[in-house]
Design an enzyme around this catalytic site. Sequence first.
Site, PDB file in Angstrom:
ATOM      1  N   SER A  52       3.043 -11.260   5.291  1.00  0.00           N
ATOM      2  CA  SER A  52       4.079 -12.230   5.730  1.00  0.00           C
ATOM      3  C   SER A  52       3.685 -13.432   5.332  1.00  0.00           C
ATOM      4  O   SER A  52       2.025 -13.640   5.871  1.00  0.00           O
ATOM      5  CB  SER A  52       3.808 -11.756   7.026  1.00  0.00           C
ATOM      6  OG  SER A  52       4.441 -10.050   7.453  1.00  0.00           O
TER       7      SER A  52
HETATM    8  N1  SAH Z   1       1.549  -7.542   8.158  1.00  0.00           N
HETATM    9  C1  SAH Z   1       2.485  -6.902   7.184  1.00  0.00           C
HETATM   10  C2  SAH Z   1       2.968  -7.110   6.154  1.00  0.00           C
HETATM   11  C3  SAH Z   1       3.860  -5.646   6.465  1.00  0.00           C
HETATM   12  S1  SAH Z   1       5.291  -6.526   5.121  1.00  0.00           S
HETATM   13  C4  SAH Z   1       1.049  -7.947   6.346  1.00  0.00           C
HETATM   14  O1  SAH Z   1       0.386  -8.935   7.068  1.00  0.00           O
HETATM   15  O2  SAH Z   1       0.585  -8.113   4.818  1.00  0.00           O
HETATM   16  C5  SAH Z   1       5.495  -4.585   6.209  1.00  0.00           C
HETATM   17  C6  SAH Z   1       5.367  -3.236   6.036  1.00  0.00           C
HETATM   18  O3  SAH Z   1       5.613  -2.765   6.381  1.00  0.00           O
HETATM   19  C7  SAH Z   1       5.554  -3.125   4.704  1.00  0.00           C
HETATM   20  O4  SAH Z   1       3.688  -2.791   3.884  1.00  0.00           O
HETATM   21  C8  SAH Z   1       6.444  -1.540   4.061  1.00  0.00           C
HETATM   22  O5  SAH Z   1       6.427  -0.800   3.397  1.00  0.00           O
HETATM   23  C9  SAH Z   1       5.899  -0.776   5.865  1.00  0.00           C
HETATM   24  N2  SAH Z   1       7.223  -0.228   6.733  1.00  0.00           N
HETATM   25  C10 SAH Z   1       8.500  -0.168   6.638  1.00  0.00           C
HETATM   26  N3  SAH Z   1       8.439   0.766   6.997  1.00  0.00           N
HETATM   27  C11 SAH Z   1       7.766   1.633   7.678  1.00  0.00           C
HETATM   28  C12 SAH Z   1       7.350   2.579   8.736  1.00  0.00           C
HETATM   29  N4  SAH Z   1       8.929   3.169   8.667  1.00  0.00           N
HETATM   30  N5  SAH Z   1       6.385   2.106   8.982  1.00  0.00           N
HETATM   31  C13 SAH Z   1       5.610   2.640   8.100  1.00  0.00           C
HETATM   32  N6  SAH Z   1       5.194   0.732   7.273  1.00  0.00           N
HETATM   33  C14 SAH Z   1       6.324   0.620   7.308  1.00  0.00           C
END
Ligand code: SAH
Length: 205
Positions: A52
């Site tokens: 993000s």
């Molecule tokens: N906070 C992270 C950003 C991740 S983007 C960072 O700092 O890098 C959002 C993430 O949510 C992705 O990796 C995606 O695979 C995950 N995601 C989406 N749906 C999900 C679910 N149901 N359970 C767990 N993770 C999920």
Amino acid sequence: MVEQQLRGRGITDERVLTAMGAVPREAFVPEESRHLAYADGALPIGFDQTISQPLMVAEICQSLLLTGDEKVLEIGTGSGYSAAVLSHLCKEVISIERIPELTNRAEAALRECGVERVTCISGDGSGGWPALAPYGAIAVHAGAPNLSERLVSQLEQGGRLVVPVSADGGEVLTRVTLGDTGQRNVEEIGPCRFVPLIGEAGYEG
Ligand code: SAH
């Protein structure tokens, strides 16, 4: 990054600004985009997912109103970057990621940075993680189709849920606070853009 992208753009919580300054973002981005680690945006981390934008991580962390004592559930570990930031702001982080390869990479990056108090779990966190509830706060890092009562029910009294909720082609970052007598206080923090929350209580994959 802290001075130009966060302070003065709505991030005023000094604990959050200090935590953002303490975590090396380059350790959580792929080798080929390390030169962009401190740019003002999201970056690809593979599997169609992103780390993000720093401002969004700070915004979520600030909105959680953490005091340092909480057990925090994070949904969407991704690169592990936001989990590392959260670890500076609370007692314990439980972080769920649906793509196992990302969980493995995040665990390695967190270890490399010496981050403690983060437990990574591979699985579908769209309905929270009831086995370890209640949580003092829940942070969702992916866009949810609606405000989930299942997540709210995993908060302890006074706990905060911060989640991007679908609205008008984007999302609105929303905070729900669970009051002492069970009442829900819902506040809209502002517009945002996230990858979709995919799973049983999210969107279809
Ligand atoms: N906070 C992270 C950003 C991740 S983007 C960072 O700092 O890098 C959002 C993430 O949510 C992705 O990796 C995606 O695979 C995950 N995601 C989406 N749906 C999900 C679910 N149901 N359970 C767990 N993770 C999920």
